[in-house]
Design an enzyme around this catalytic site. Structure first.
Site, PDB file in Angstrom:
ATOM      1  N   GLY A  74      57.138 -76.923  -6.625  1.00 30.08           N
ATOM      2  CA  GLY A  74      58.625 -76.104  -5.858  1.00 30.08           C
ATOM      3  C   GLY A  74      59.141 -76.280  -5.423  1.00 30.08           C
ATOM      4  O   GLY A  74      59.977 -76.303  -3.974  1.00 30.08           O
ATOM      5  N   GLY A 110      62.508 -75.155  -3.692  1.00 31.91           N
ATOM      6  CA  GLY A 110      62.981 -73.695  -2.913  1.00 31.91           C
ATOM      7  C   GLY A 110      62.872 -73.628  -1.683  1.00 31.91           C
ATOM      8  O   GLY A 110      63.250 -74.794  -0.881  1.00 31.91           O
ATOM      9  N   GLN A 111      62.654 -72.439  -0.851  1.00 27.48           N
ATOM     10  CA  GLN A 111      63.250 -72.154   0.651  1.00 27.48           C
ATOM     11  C   GLN A 111      62.462 -73.157   1.178  1.00 27.48           C
ATOM     12  O   GLN A 111      63.184 -74.369   2.120  1.00 27.48           O
ATOM     13  CB  GLN A 111      63.488 -70.575   0.561  1.00 27.48           C
ATOM     14  CG  GLN A 111      64.111 -70.088   2.503  1.00 27.48           C
ATOM     15  CD  GLN A 111      63.425 -68.742   2.604  1.00 27.48           C
ATOM     16  OE1 GLN A 111      62.498 -68.968   2.416  1.00 27.48           O
ATOM     17  NE2 GLN A 111      63.969 -68.665   4.113  1.00 27.48           N
ATOM     18  N   ASP A 117      59.645 -80.108  -8.899  1.00 25.27           N
ATOM     19  CA  ASP A 117      60.446 -78.738  -9.385  1.00 25.27           C
ATOM     20  C   ASP A 117      60.995 -79.060 -11.337  1.00 25.27           C
ATOM     21  O   ASP A 117      60.761 -79.386 -11.259  1.00 25.27           O
ATOM     22  CB  ASP A 117      62.064 -78.147  -8.099  1.00 25.27           C
ATOM     23  CG  ASP A 117      62.094 -76.676  -7.905  1.00 25.27           C
ATOM     24  OD1 ASP A 117      62.131 -76.672  -7.088  1.00 25.27           O
ATOM     25  OD2 ASP A 117      62.406 -76.603  -9.191  1.00 25.27           O
ATOM     26  N   ARG A 143      63.500 -77.916 -12.096  1.00 26.51           N
ATOM     27  CA  ARG A 143      65.012 -78.241 -12.309  1.00 26.51           C
ATOM     28  C   ARG A 143      65.038 -79.263 -11.481  1.00 26.51           C
ATOM     29  O   ARG A 143      64.459 -79.890  -9.592  1.00 26.51           O
ATOM     30  CB  ARG A 143      65.939 -76.905 -11.563  1.00 26.51           C
ATOM     31  CG  ARG A 143      66.409 -76.462 -12.686  1.00 26.51           C
ATOM     32  CD  ARG A 143      67.451 -75.306 -12.154  1.00 26.51           C
ATOM     33  NE  ARG A 143      66.486 -74.014 -11.469  1.00 26.51           N
ATOM     34  CZ  ARG A 143      65.743 -73.206 -12.190  1.00 26.51           C
ATOM     35  NH1 ARG A 143      64.993 -73.686 -13.783  1.00 26.51           N
ATOM     36  NH2 ARG A 143      64.905 -72.270 -11.181  1.00 26.51           N
ATOM     37  N   ASP A 191      56.634 -78.304 -14.557  1.00 29.67           N
ATOM     38  CA  ASP A 191      56.604 -76.857 -14.996  1.00 29.67           C
ATOM     39  C   ASP A 191      54.935 -77.383 -14.808  1.00 29.67           C
ATOM     40  O   ASP A 191      54.051 -77.469 -15.834  1.00 29.67           O
ATOM     41  CB  ASP A 191      57.132 -76.734 -15.956  1.00 29.67           C
ATOM     42  CG  ASP A 191      56.372 -75.335 -17.004  1.00 29.67           C
ATOM     43  OD1 ASP A 191      56.064 -74.375 -16.089  1.00 29.67           O
ATOM     44  OD2 ASP A 191      57.150 -75.205 -17.811  1.00 29.67           O
ATOM     45  N   TYR A 238      54.555 -59.244  -6.860  1.00 30.98           N
ATOM     46  CA  TYR A 238      54.216 -60.675  -5.918  1.00 30.98           C
ATOM     47  C   TYR A 238      53.027 -59.883  -5.412  1.00 30.98           C
ATOM     48  O   TYR A 238      52.051 -61.006  -5.231  1.00 30.98           O
ATOM     49  CB  TYR A 238      55.160 -60.729  -5.488  1.00 30.98           C
ATOM     50  CG  TYR A 238      55.736 -61.533  -4.418  1.00 30.98           C
ATOM     51  CD1 TYR A 238      55.298 -62.795  -4.773  1.00 30.98           C
ATOM     52  CD2 TYR A 238      55.415 -61.219  -3.349  1.00 30.98           C
ATOM     53  CE1 TYR A 238      55.674 -63.651  -3.608  1.00 30.98           C
ATOM     54  CE2 TYR A 238      55.853 -62.566  -2.213  1.00 30.98           C
ATOM     55  CZ  TYR A 238      55.782 -63.001  -2.400  1.00 30.98           C
ATOM     56  OH  TYR A 238      55.979 -64.358  -1.326  1.00 30.98           O
ATOM     57  N   LYS A 280      49.553 -61.902  -5.609  1.00 34.17           N
ATOM     58  CA  LYS A 280      49.051 -62.433  -3.894  1.00 34.17           C
ATOM     59  C   LYS A 280      47.616 -62.381  -2.826  1.00 34.17           C
ATOM     60  O   LYS A 280      46.769 -63.243  -2.884  1.00 34.17           O
ATOM     61  CB  LYS A 280      50.254 -62.636  -2.574  1.00 34.17           C
ATOM     62  CG  LYS A 280      51.189 -63.189  -3.183  1.00 34.17           C
ATOM     63  CD  LYS A 280      51.207 -64.931  -2.569  1.00 34.17           C
ATOM     64  CE  LYS A 280      52.311 -65.923  -2.802  1.00 34.17           C
ATOM     65  NZ  LYS A 280      52.346 -67.364  -3.228  1.00 34.17           N
TER      66      LYS A 280
END
Ligand code: SER
Length: 322
Positions: free
Chosen positions: A12, A15-16, A38, A40, A53, A143, A147
């Site tokens: 990831g 991501g942020q 990631d 992408r 993936d 979500y 978690k």
């Protein structure tokens, strides 16, 4: 004795959190020892990257073996608001990736694993103020449910297999490096982007919605400090409460008005209001303070100054030097 070099896998990475964490990991461990992955391609090429993936165990195993991975940072997840649009898809993605990471780490003797949790793990029956480390967890979002399950699976892998999995319950993370995607706390990033462009801001939460937040510099320092802490200090194997600051949209607007006096926020709460209302307002992170010395450095005025300083050049028109 020569020190064995680490080989770090980031899942990831676009991501942020991944975007901001990668440069720090590359400085700490060396460019050729950090593998970003990631779904992408990244927008700019800054080092070793592989398309991955992580819902596919074979693909994950292949990367872990080829690079002889010693540490994994698993930062891919569908966030709170986006998850509600397709709960079964969000659950499958969040849980498949976590179980793949834990199992591959166990089988391939990965030394340390980081899998974040969130304030979204808390729900209706946790105290809203100074939410303690140990509270009843009945999250309102898929979500949050994923978690809580992730926290318990992490503890299980630690207890049963001795896997060194570590975790933080991140508050809403605020950063200028990239946009978050699909979260309930995202308003606190978007608001700065609008303010520096001289626009008004339409907020999807009400003016008085108090939520726990953290500036990215603090979130990253907490992550690296937790991962560096001696194993004997880590008493929490589900996930550590972590606090930065807490504020409402109205307080954030006021902090921005110190720099842009004409800035205006309009309030149009949508379905995300109920998600925010199910979360803590302030966090008690005394266990993180005791175990590995956590202390945030950024408050609302300091963060606001940094966000505006870093975002202003992004929106300035390119000036020709000819
Ligand atoms: N920032 C996340 C969200 O809003 C919470 O972890 O979904």
């Amino acid at each position: 004795m020569a020190m064995k070099r680490e080989s770090i896998l980031v899942i990831g990475a676009n991501g942020q959190i991944g975007t901001a964490l990668l440069p720090l990991l590359r400085t700490q461990f060396g460019q050729s020892h950090v593998i970003a992955t990631d779904l992408r391609q990244p927008q700019s090429d800054q080092g070793l990257f592989e398309l991955l993936d992580a819902t596919k165990p074979d693909a994950l195993t292949d990367v872990v073996r080829r690079y002889r991975i010693t540490q994994i940072y698993h930062l891919a997840a569908v966030l709170s608001a986006k998850g509600e649009s397709d709960p079964i898809w969000a659950w499958n993605l969040n849980m498949q990736t976590v179980l793949n990471v834990l199992e591959v780490a166990r089988l391939h003797k990965v030394k340390k694993v980081f899998i974040p949790s969130s304030i979204a793990a808390f729900g209706e029956h946790a105290p809203k103020y100074d939410t303690p480390q140990m509270a009843f967890l009945d999250p309102a979002t898929v979500y949050g449910i994923s978690k809580v399950a992730t926290e318990n699976w992490s503890m299980y892998y630690h207890k049963r297999y001795g896997l060194d999995v570590r975790s933080l319950r991140y508050p809403g993370v605020i950063s200028y490096q990239s946009m978050p995607g699909g979260g309930t706390t995202d308003y606190a990033v978007s608001i700065y982007h609008e303010a520096v462009q001289g626009h008004n801001f339409e907020c999807f939460l009400s003016a008085d919605t108090l939520l726990p937040m953290i500036y990215m510099d603090d979130a990253l320092r907490a992550t690296l400090e937790l991962m560096d802490a001696p194993e004997a200090n880590i008493s929490v194997r589900t996930s550590y409460n972590l606090a930065g600051m807490s504020f409402t949209p109205a307080e954030l607007t006021k902090a921005i008005q110190v720099h842009f006096p004409d800035f205006v926020t309009e309030y149009k709460p949508d379905f995300r209001q109920a998600i925010a209302d199910s979360w803590p307002k302030t966090i008690d992170d005394s266990v993180a303070q005791q175990d590995w010395g956590w202390k945030p450095a950024f408050d609302l005025p300091r963060m606001t100054q940094e966000m505006i300083t870093n975002l202003t050049p992004v929106y300035q028109p390119l000036v020709s030097t000819l």
